[in-house]
Motif scaffolding. Sequence first.
Motif, PDB file in Angstrom:
ATOM      1  N   ARG A 234       0.882  -1.172   0.000  1.00 29.46           N
ATOM      2  CA  ARG A 234       0.000   0.000   0.000  1.00 29.46           C
ATOM      3  C   ARG A 234       0.907   1.206   0.000  1.00 29.46           C
ATOM      4  O   ARG A 234       1.688   1.433   0.931  1.00 29.46           O
ATOM      5  N   GLY A 236       2.403   5.194  -0.387  1.00 24.59           N
ATOM      6  CA  GLY A 236       2.207   6.428   0.365  1.00 24.59           C
ATOM      7  C   GLY A 236       3.462   7.281   0.363  1.00 24.59           C
ATOM      8  O   GLY A 236       4.437   6.997  -0.345  1.00 24.59           O
ATOM      9  N   HIS A 237       3.448   8.303   1.173  1.00 24.79           N
ATOM     10  CA  HIS A 237       4.573   9.234   1.251  1.00 24.79           C
ATOM     11  C   HIS A 237       5.710   8.596   2.038  1.00 24.79           C
ATOM     12  O   HIS A 237       5.501   7.904   3.045  1.00 24.79           O
ATOM     13  N   GLY A 240       5.827   9.020   5.818  1.00 26.70           N
ATOM     14  CA  GLY A 240       4.836   8.391   6.690  1.00 26.70           C
ATOM     15  C   GLY A 240       4.699   6.903   6.437  1.00 26.70           C
ATOM     16  O   GLY A 240       3.619   6.433   6.036  1.00 26.70           O
ATOM     17  N   GLU A 242       4.291   4.529   8.340  1.00 33.33           N
ATOM     18  CA  GLU A 242       3.355   3.828   9.215  1.00 33.33           C
ATOM     19  C   GLU A 242       1.974   3.668   8.588  1.00 33.33           C
ATOM     20  O   GLU A 242       1.182   2.818   9.007  1.00 33.33           O
ATOM     21  N   SER A 243       1.680   4.477   7.559  1.00 35.71           N
ATOM     22  CA  SER A 243       0.379   4.384   6.897  1.00 35.71           C
ATOM     23  C   SER A 243       0.437   3.532   5.635  1.00 35.71           C
ATOM     24  O   SER A 243      -0.529   3.475   4.873  1.00 35.71           O
ATOM     25  N   THR A 244       1.558   2.887   5.411  1.00 41.77           N
ATOM     26  CA  THR A 244       1.744   2.103   4.193  1.00 41.77           C
ATOM     27  C   THR A 244       2.045   0.636   4.533  1.00 41.77           C
ATOM     28  O   THR A 244       2.273   0.285   5.685  1.00 41.77           O
ATOM     29  N   ASP A 246       4.971  -1.463   2.947  1.00 39.87           N
ATOM     30  CA  ASP A 246       6.103  -1.199   2.054  1.00 39.87           C
ATOM     31  C   ASP A 246       6.510  -2.452   1.280  1.00 39.87           C
ATOM     32  O   ASP A 246       7.074  -3.396   1.848  1.00 39.87           O
ATOM     33  N   ASP A 290       3.360   0.903  -4.474  1.00 36.77           N
ATOM     34  CA  ASP A 290       2.309  -0.035  -4.064  1.00 36.77           C
ATOM     35  C   ASP A 290       2.586  -1.459  -4.524  1.00 36.77           C
ATOM     36  O   ASP A 290       1.802  -2.365  -4.231  1.00 36.77           O
TER      37      ASP A 290
END
Length: 453
Positions: A234, A236-237, A240, A242-244, A246, A290
């Motif tokens: 998933r 992401g930036h 951050g 923690e929201s992905t 990897d 992603d």
Amino acid sequence: MVIDKLYGRLALASFLSLSILPIPAFAQADPKALPGPTDAQLMKLKGIYEDLHANPELSMQEKRTAGIAAKWLKDQGFEVTEGVGGTGVVGILRNGDGPTVLLRADMDALPMKENTGLPYASTRKGTDPASGRETAIAHSCGHDLHVTWLMGATQILAANKDRWHGTVMAVFQPGEEIGEGAKAMVDDGMVKRFPKPIVTLGQHVLPFPAGQVRIASGPVLSRSDSLKVTLYGRGGHGSGPESTVDPVVMAAATVMRLQTIVSREVSMSDGAVVTVGSMQAGSSANIIPDEAQLQLNVRTYDDGVRDKVLASIKRVVDGEAAISGAPKPPLLTMLGQFPLTVNDEDATAEVTEALKQRLGAERVVPASSANASEDFTVFARAWDVPSVFWFVGGTDPKQYADAAKAGTLNELPSNHSPEYAPVLTPTLRTGVETMLAAAGRWLAPGTAGSQAR
């Protein structure tokens, strides 16, 4: 030829199997030999080789090379069919009653840059169909030499029809490097369109002393499976994570775990290789992508070992994705396969003795199995006939001896190296002679050899 490793000690089993084979009856004959190439013919072939080397073509794109081979065969009186399986060429030379013998050479080059420094080194570029990108092209596996060998042998056979009888089928095959060429020719009706051979014969240049030939019965080249693994994360930036999820970290962990399959799950008595040749992910330093992709290659000699290794790969890939919290399971896609190359025992005995007669026994050495793969046996399997595949040395003998003494054989340029280029003397002559010797066993019984040069 798709190659992981070419060097190794001679296998004791191969040596023993060859040493106890019965000597065929034809070995006792006093043959009227098929002549070898003259110096003038070798000079002509040298020019052809240098031209082919300087103008390589990628797999299934060998139009120029195929055209050169087709014209050569027509000039020698062969019935020629072009465009078989795309760019394949089949030449038929009928010479009375007798068996049909298939002689094969592969034509394709590699998507890589040459660094030999030769005056005829390739500077060609093209589009790699696998990636869609522009790439340098080089004959770094020796297929240009294979083509030249077969051209030399067909010329001599055509000029000496009083010395043999039967039918010669000369096959110039595309796409060996990607494992598609032989299958494409068979799928194009090769079995129905051309006479059934009694045996299929092929050879490959390898980095051992020029002038030497290596041959053995049984498995000589490994089976190969190539596959692509797509790992889903998933994105992401980069600031951050923690929201992905990897996929780069997932891919790195997967690569490391895959390396334990052979070392911890395969017995030391069972040969296997697992190689991760490509890992691709992301487009920027501050973007977590992603997905990530791995490309793997597996070499085995046994179907049971192969099944175990492929199952372990799937288990590892699925497991690492689950541990990483991937949003969906990985996708495994088979990219290509090469069959196991197995030399028929009886036919190999015949070829081995023919080679010894022609070259001298001291130049014919038992071969060990190599972790390389070929699609040559596709032809034999399609017709259900025996096949024999042998190897011709292409490295300067002194250079090889010096490296052996220093313990640096693995540092010599080998097939698929940007520095690899066979020495032409005596490699060019040897490859023509070996093809004539092997073909002569069936086309001219009792005429396998000429005087060694």
